[in-house]
Design a protein around this motif. Structure first.
Motif, short mmCIF file in Angstrom:
data_model
loop_
_atom_site.label_atom_id
_atom_site.label_comp_id
_atom_site.label_asym_id
_atom_site.label_seq_id
_atom_site.Cartn_x
_atom_site.Cartn_y
_atom_site.Cartn_z
N ALA A 109 13.59 2.62 -42.63
CA ALA A 109 14.17 3.07 -41.37
C ALA A 109 13.79 2.13 -40.23
CB ALA A 109 13.73 4.50 -41.06
N ARG A 110 12.52 1.69 -40.19
CA ARG A 110 12.09 0.75 -39.14
C ARG A 110 12.82 -0.58 -39.28
NH1 ARG A 110 7.18 3.49 -39.69
NH2 ARG A 110 6.42 2.19 -41.38
N ALA A 111 12.98 -1.06 -40.51
CA ALA A 111 13.68 -2.33 -40.74
C ALA A 111 15.14 -2.23 -40.30
CB ALA A 111 13.59 -2.73 -42.21
N LEU A 112 15.79 -1.11 -40.61
CA LEU A 112 17.17 -0.91 -40.19
C LEU A 112 17.30 -0.85 -38.67
CD1 LEU A 112 18.43 1.67 -42.84
CD2 LEU A 112 19.24 -0.68 -42.56
N GLN A 113 16.36 -0.15 -38.03
CA GLN A 113 16.40 -0.07 -36.57
C GLN A 113 16.20 -1.46 -35.96
OE1 GLN A 113 13.36 2.82 -35.68
NE2 GLN A 113 14.80 4.55 -35.76
N ALA A 114 15.29 -2.24 -36.49
CA ALA A 114 15.06 -3.59 -35.99
C ALA A 114 16.30 -4.45 -36.17
CB ALA A 114 13.84 -4.22 -36.68
N GLU A 115 16.96 -4.32 -37.33
CA GLU A 115 18.17 -5.09 -37.61
C GLU A 115 19.29 -4.70 -36.64
OE1 GLU A 115 20.41 -7.97 -39.33
OE2 GLU A 115 18.32 -7.57 -39.84
N LEU A 116 19.44 -3.41 -36.40
CA LEU A 116 20.50 -2.96 -35.50
C LEU A 116 20.25 -3.39 -34.05
CD1 LEU A 116 21.15 0.62 -36.91
CD2 LEU A 116 22.67 -1.36 -37.06
N LYS A 117 18.99 -3.43 -33.65
CA LYS A 117 18.65 -3.87 -32.29
C LYS A 117 18.96 -5.36 -32.12
CE LYS A 117 15.06 -0.55 -31.12
NZ LYS A 117 13.66 -0.34 -30.86
N GLY A 118 18.86 -6.11 -33.20
CA GLY A 118 19.11 -7.56 -33.15
C GLY A 118 20.58 -7.92 -33.03
N ARG A 119 21.48 -7.00 -33.25
CA ARG A 119 22.92 -7.28 -33.18
C ARG A 119 23.48 -7.24 -31.80
NH1 ARG A 119 25.62 -4.64 -38.51
NH2 ARG A 119 24.43 -5.86 -39.96
#
Length: 181
Positions: A171-181
């Motif tokens: 979940a943290r990795a997905l949130q970090a990925e989505l913030k990077g977009r």
């Protein structure tokens, strides 16, 4: 202090005990004189827990000492201590055990309130004790029990704890990925 004031306070705090401590328990109030026309009172509450499903035993002891300095505005200095004890049965799978939790919490407060007679002193003491007990109960419930739960959960995770950690990491990795977009 006149015995009448002590009797009045015992009646008032017995009604308080009935409201807040439900059936059972005990309360007592004692007054004594201090120097320079000041006086003090000790208000005591005791409640033993009734044995329930997983609760083997428990008790709540509240000790409130109020120092009263009469004047144009009467000064009330309250020192409250709550002692709590809980003993439970715990069972997980085929293992069982006991949990014993006990401790005490002490707080102080000073307020100045108008009081023209003994009944006003008893009413003022009732209000400040009620406020203090509510705040202390909230502190015990939120802070101490919440912290205990967090510590236990941090020390021991039931089956599936590793899976939960992987889910949290994902979940943290997905949130970090989505913030990077």
């Amino acid at each position: 202090r006149p015995l009448a004031q002590e009797c009045m306070a015992n009646d008032v705090f017995d009604a308080y005990r009935e409201m807040y401590y439900e059936s059972g328990g005990a309360s007592s109030v004692y007054f004594w004189d201090l120097d320079d026309g000041n006086f003090a009172a000790c208000v005591l509450f005791k409640k033993e827990a009734e044995k329930q499903k997983k609760l083997k035993a428990g008790s709540w002891d509240a000790i409130h000492v109020v120092e009263v300095s009469p004047g144009k505005m009467t000064k009330y200095k309250l020192t409250s201590t709550i002692m709590l004890r809980i003993e439970t049965d715990h069972q997980a799978s085929s293992n069982s055990g006991n949990l014993n939790l006990s401790g005490s919490l002490t707080r102080q407060n000073e307020v100045s309130l108008a009081a023209k007679d003994n009944a006003a002193h008893v009413a003022n003491m009732g209000r400040i004790i009620e406020d203090m007990e509510n705040r202390m109960r909230d502190t015990l419930q939120i802070t101490y029990f919440g912290k205990t739960k967090n510590v236990v959960n941090g020390l021991y995770k039931a089956a599936g704890g590793a899976n939960q950690n992987m889910k949290d990491d994902l979940a943290r990795a997905l949130q970090a990925e989505l913030k990077g977009r």
